[in-house]
Every structure is written in C-alpha cells, then in structure tokens.
Motif scaffolding. Sequence first.
Motif, PDB file in Angstrom:
ATOM      1  N   ALA A 179      -6.028  17.542  31.001  1.00 51.89           N
ATOM      2  CA  ALA A 179      -5.358  18.184  32.130  1.00 51.89           C
ATOM      3  C   ALA A 179      -4.212  19.075  31.657  1.00 51.89           C
ATOM      4  O   ALA A 179      -3.539  18.781  30.670  1.00 51.89           O
ATOM      5  CB  ALA A 179      -4.828  17.124  33.093  1.00 51.89           C
ATOM      6  N   HIS A 180      -3.994  20.165  32.384  1.00 54.31           N
ATOM      7  CA  HIS A 180      -2.879  21.064  32.132  1.00 54.31           C
ATOM      8  C   HIS A 180      -2.176  21.372  33.447  1.00 54.31           C
ATOM      9  O   HIS A 180      -2.731  21.157  34.527  1.00 54.31           O
ATOM     10  CB  HIS A 180      -3.351  22.373  31.488  1.00 54.31           C
ATOM     11  CG  HIS A 180      -3.877  22.202  30.102  1.00 54.31           C
ATOM     12  ND1 HIS A 180      -5.192  21.886  29.843  1.00 54.31           N
ATOM     13  CD2 HIS A 180      -3.263  22.288  28.893  1.00 54.31           C
ATOM     14  CE1 HIS A 180      -5.367  21.787  28.531  1.00 54.31           C
ATOM     15  NE2 HIS A 180      -4.212  22.025  27.935  1.00 54.31           N
ATOM     16  N   GLY A 181      -0.968  21.903  33.341  1.00 50.60           N
ATOM     17  CA  GLY A 181      -0.218  22.276  34.521  1.00 50.60           C
ATOM     18  C   GLY A 181      -0.663  23.621  35.080  1.00 50.60           C
ATOM     19  O   GLY A 181      -1.423  24.369  34.453  1.00 50.60           O
ATOM     20  N   SER A 182      -0.170  23.933  36.271  1.00 53.67           N
ATOM     21  CA  SER A 182      -0.459  25.230  36.894  1.00 53.67           C
ATOM     22  C   SER A 182       0.310  26.336  36.182  1.00 53.67           C
ATOM     23  O   SER A 182       1.319  26.096  35.519  1.00 53.67           O
ATOM     24  CB  SER A 182      -0.069  25.203  38.372  1.00 53.67           C
ATOM     25  OG  SER A 182      -0.819  24.249  39.083  1.00 53.67           O
ATOM     26  N   HIS A 183      -0.171  27.554  36.359  1.00 54.10           N
ATOM     27  CA  HIS A 183       0.465  28.727  35.780  1.00 54.10           C
ATOM     28  C   HIS A 183       1.054  29.579  36.900  1.00 54.10           C
ATOM     29  O   HIS A 183       0.474  29.692  37.985  1.00 54.10           O
ATOM     30  CB  HIS A 183      -0.537  29.543  34.967  1.00 54.10           C
ATOM     31  CG  HIS A 183      -1.367  28.716  34.049  1.00 54.10           C
ATOM     32  ND1 HIS A 183      -0.830  27.916  33.067  1.00 54.10           N
ATOM     33  CD2 HIS A 183      -2.720  28.530  33.990  1.00 54.10           C
ATOM     34  CE1 HIS A 183      -1.803  27.287  32.424  1.00 54.10           C
ATOM     35  NE2 HIS A 183      -2.958  27.635  32.972  1.00 54.10           N
ATOM     36  N   LEU A 184       2.200  30.190  36.637  1.00 55.38           N
ATOM     37  CA  LEU A 184       2.870  31.001  37.652  1.00 55.38           C
ATOM     38  C   LEU A 184       2.548  32.472  37.428  1.00 55.38           C
ATOM     39  O   LEU A 184       2.593  32.965  36.301  1.00 55.38           O
ATOM     40  CB  LEU A 184       4.382  30.770  37.578  1.00 55.38           C
ATOM     41  CG  LEU A 184       5.248  31.446  38.651  1.00 55.38           C
ATOM     42  CD1 LEU A 184       6.445  30.574  38.983  1.00 55.38           C
ATOM     43  CD2 LEU A 184       5.728  32.828  38.196  1.00 55.38           C
ATOM     44  N   SER A 187       4.035  20.049  26.890  1.00 54.45           N
ATOM     45  CA  SER A 187       2.745  20.581  27.341  1.00 54.45           C
ATOM     46  C   SER A 187       1.876  19.554  28.047  1.00 54.45           C
ATOM     47  O   SER A 187       1.021  19.916  28.868  1.00 54.45           O
ATOM     48  CB  SER A 187       1.972  21.147  26.143  1.00 54.45           C
ATOM     49  OG  SER A 187       2.719  22.121  25.465  1.00 54.45           O
ATOM     50  N   ARG A 188       2.060  18.269  27.746  1.00 52.60           N
ATOM     51  CA  ARG A 188       1.258  17.222  28.389  1.00 52.60           C
ATOM     52  C   ARG A 188       2.034  16.467  29.475  1.00 52.60           C
ATOM     53  O   ARG A 188       1.502  15.524  30.066  1.00 52.60           O
ATOM     54  CB  ARG A 188       0.782  16.212  27.331  1.00 52.60           C
ATOM     55  CG  ARG A 188      -0.050  16.814  26.204  1.00 52.60           C
ATOM     56  CD  ARG A 188      -1.346  17.381  26.708  1.00 52.60           C
ATOM     57  NE  ARG A 188      -2.188  17.878  25.620  1.00 52.60           N
ATOM     58  CZ  ARG A 188      -2.897  18.976  25.680  1.00 52.60           C
ATOM     59  NH1 ARG A 188      -2.876  19.713  26.777  1.00 52.60           N
ATOM     60  NH2 ARG A 188      -3.648  19.362  24.659  1.00 52.60           N
ATOM     61  N   ASN A 189       3.264  16.871  29.736  1.00 52.92           N
ATOM     62  CA  ASN A 189       4.079  16.208  30.749  1.00 52.92           C
ATOM     63  C   ASN A 189       3.869  16.913  32.089  1.00 52.92           C
ATOM     64  O   ASN A 189       4.633  17.802  32.479  1.00 52.92           O
ATOM     65  CB  ASN A 189       5.556  16.238  30.341  1.00 52.92           C
ATOM     66  CG  ASN A 189       6.456  15.537  31.359  1.00 52.92           C
ATOM     67  OD1 ASN A 189       5.980  14.938  32.318  1.00 52.92           O
ATOM     68  ND2 ASN A 189       7.761  15.621  31.145  1.00 52.92           N
ATOM     69  N   LEU A 190       2.823  16.528  32.807  1.00 56.11           N
ATOM     70  CA  LEU A 190       2.455  17.230  34.035  1.00 56.11           C
ATOM     71  C   LEU A 190       3.542  17.155  35.109  1.00 56.11           C
ATOM     72  O   LEU A 190       3.812  18.170  35.773  1.00 56.11           O
ATOM     73  CB  LEU A 190       1.124  16.694  34.568  1.00 56.11           C
ATOM     74  CG  LEU A 190      -0.083  16.885  33.645  1.00 56.11           C
ATOM     75  CD1 LEU A 190      -1.363  16.420  34.337  1.00 56.11           C
ATOM     76  CD2 LEU A 190      -0.222  18.334  33.195  1.00 56.11           C
ATOM     77  N   PRO A 191       4.209  16.014  35.334  1.00 57.86           N
ATOM     78  CA  PRO A 191       5.303  16.014  36.317  1.00 57.86           C
ATOM     79  C   PRO A 191       6.443  16.949  35.921  1.00 57.86           C
ATOM     80  O   PRO A 191       7.014  17.646  36.773  1.00 57.86           O
ATOM     81  CB  PRO A 191       5.754  14.550  36.347  1.00 57.86           C
ATOM     82  CG  PRO A 191       4.565  13.768  35.894  1.00 57.86           C
ATOM     83  CD  PRO A 191       3.900  14.641  34.876  1.00 57.86           C
TER      84      PRO A 191
END
Length: 407
Positions: A79-84, A34-38
């Motif tokens: 920070a979080h990643g984008s959602h599809l 969940s915290r691994n943005l790449p």
Amino acid sequence: MRGLSSFEQSVMESAADAPMLAQTEKWAAVNSGSRNLPGLAAMTTMLADAFASLPGAISLVDPAPVETVRPDGALAMVAHGSHLRLSVRPEAPVQILLTGHMDTVFPADHSFQALRWIDPVTLNGPGVADMKGGLAVMLAALRAVETAPDAMQLGYDVIINSDEEVGSPSSAALLQQVATGKLAALTYEPALPDGTLAGARAGSGNFAIVITGRSAHAGRNPQEGRNAIVAAADLALRLKAASGAGFSCNPARIEGGSPNNVVPDYAVLHVNFRPKTFADQQAADLLLKDVMAMIAREHEVMLHLHGGFGRPPKPMDAQAEALFGLVRQCGADLGISIAWRDTGGVCDGNNIAACGVPVVDTMGVRGGDIHSDKEYLIVDSLAERAQLSALTLLRIAQGHFTTGVKA
C-alpha cells in the motif's frame, strides 16, 4: 539584485517574506515515512490546505497498484499513500511542471523524530532538507509569482507524491502523464550545502530474483538437493564482478534458507543497478538475463525475475543545458553563483527527463546529511532558493525559455 525589473524585485521580496521556516518545522514534525500511511494522510491534508492558497484545482490521486516480493518469494500488494495534484491555468500558453515528495526515509518507529537547532542558522530534523523545506520553497515561489502580471502567461501542474523515497512505484505513471508535453520542469530535491545542483544522473533499477531449488536432507542425501542459497550467492557474486565503467551492481540482500539440516529450496536475491546511460541500462539488463540463465543451467534451479529500471538515466542534453543556463543567469541576477555536477543519485527528475522534458531537480534548500539522523537545513537558503525559483518561473513566463532554447 542587478538586472531585475521593479516588479521582479517586488516578487523577490514577496518570496523571501513567506513563512517558510514555520511551515518546514510544522511539516517536519509529522512523521511521513513512505510506509507510514496515517502520517502520509496527515501530510496530505496539511499540504492541500497550504497549496489551496494558490489558484487552480487541487485533487488527491489514488496510488497505482504495486506488487512486492515477500521474503518467502511470494508476491504481495504493498500500500502507498495518495498523491496531491494542483493544476493552475491549463489554458495558459506556457505550461510547466513542479514536483516534490511528502515522504521521508524515516519510518514511524525510527528514533529520529524531533527537530533540533545545531546553531542559529542550521536546523536538524527528519525531512527538513529532503524535502519539506523544498516544499515550502516551492509554495513560496509560486505564491510570489502569482502577484506578477506575467503569471497569467504561465500554467503549471504541481505533483507531490507519497512514494519518491521508495522509487515512486505508485506515482510513476502519474508523473509521466502530467509531464508529457510540458515545456520544462522543476523538482525540489535539496541542493548540496554550497548550492551545487545535480546535473546528469545515473539511472536505477531494483530487482528481486526468486530462486527455486530442491530440498533434501543435508546429511543423508544432499546430492539430491539443489541449494537455492548457494545459487543466489553465486548469482550475486557474478553480477557484482560484472560491474564496470558503464554501470554498477549492488547485491543488497539474500532472503530465504532452511534449517541447518535441510538443503534450502528457495531464496530471494535483491539487487540494484546504476547505469550511466540508456546503452548502459540495456547492457545491464542483458547481463542480468544472461547470468540468470547460466545460474539456472549450472545449479539446476529455476529463477523468476521481478522489478525493473524505475529510474531511467537522466543525461544533460541541449534542452537541459539551456534550462540550467536560465537558472544560472537568474542566480547571477540575484547574486547567487549556480553550478552543477553529475551524480549517481536518482529522483523523480529521472522519470520526468525520460518524457523529453528538461528538468532541474535540485531547486530545493541547501542542506546535507540527508537520509540520516544528522540531516540538516541551512535556514538562510529558504529565502534564497524561493527567490531563485520565483525568478526562474517569471523568466519562463516571459518567454526566456522556449522549446529548450533560451529566447
């Protein structure tokens, strides 16, 4: 497969023939903690490519801003990643929602990174059950349904978020927006190894309470200090002692403190509540505020509350029972026995149900030991669960489920 029409049988064959195992292995090889943005960005690209085989429009949705409480009690953005999001036939008369998540609980530096065959039908690996296998099942079912004439009656949104394993803080508003007004929803969390589904779910609330005391010399004038660590410990014990039949409280962590010769003037207590019903949630919320007021008064400290109930309780109401009944009938027509039971675990199904939308949230693979390095997928369940989803979707498109009641 008794009770299936000829074109339903054709759809079932298409669902079972999808390359789900290869997709699961490919996706599980990418660390998407969940915290691994790449890693999440890599997964987003792979999933967008895979789901582009469906009609409709794919978009990436920016995460909503999220605050967290640091160990020193200060607030910071996380920070979080984008959602599809995939939207297919928004003009169709029947509209449903399908959801899943791309994140796992295993960070980039976790030792559990590789896939391993336990036996010829059991695959061990990070996220194989929770829920990269589930995403493969979802895609296979949707692609199979698209081959059927009845698909034109069905419109659907797919949301695959990047933060489910941390409570969906940056995607909760998106889920609420897209779920509102839908006839029904399916979420692809894993079923139990024997195929049992999750029925009613408890809710979950995560809180951080910042306690500010007063520092003083621990030997010369300790009476002039106000020990924040002691206040945090007292708060934790009182909240735990108040756990009852309606809700549980888990004091999880105390941060803060000072050198041994200083009365500590700050602490942060992190707690989790699991209420069974909305009334239990209200009772837990009232308890928290009342006990905080007592601690502030008795210890002469200041307390600030952060967080909330991010996962509302998910009861089994009449609409949910009707949707589960449809899934059970589809299972029976496929020769699969479908049962469900209540659970204390939570997922995005809680948030969807809170929008008034009936949801079956364990439509994914059969597997077990999730959130551990023993996580496994029962490979035969890929085809089995893809067929179950595809038939459920077809029956919804055919009008077998309307306004929460089977037609």
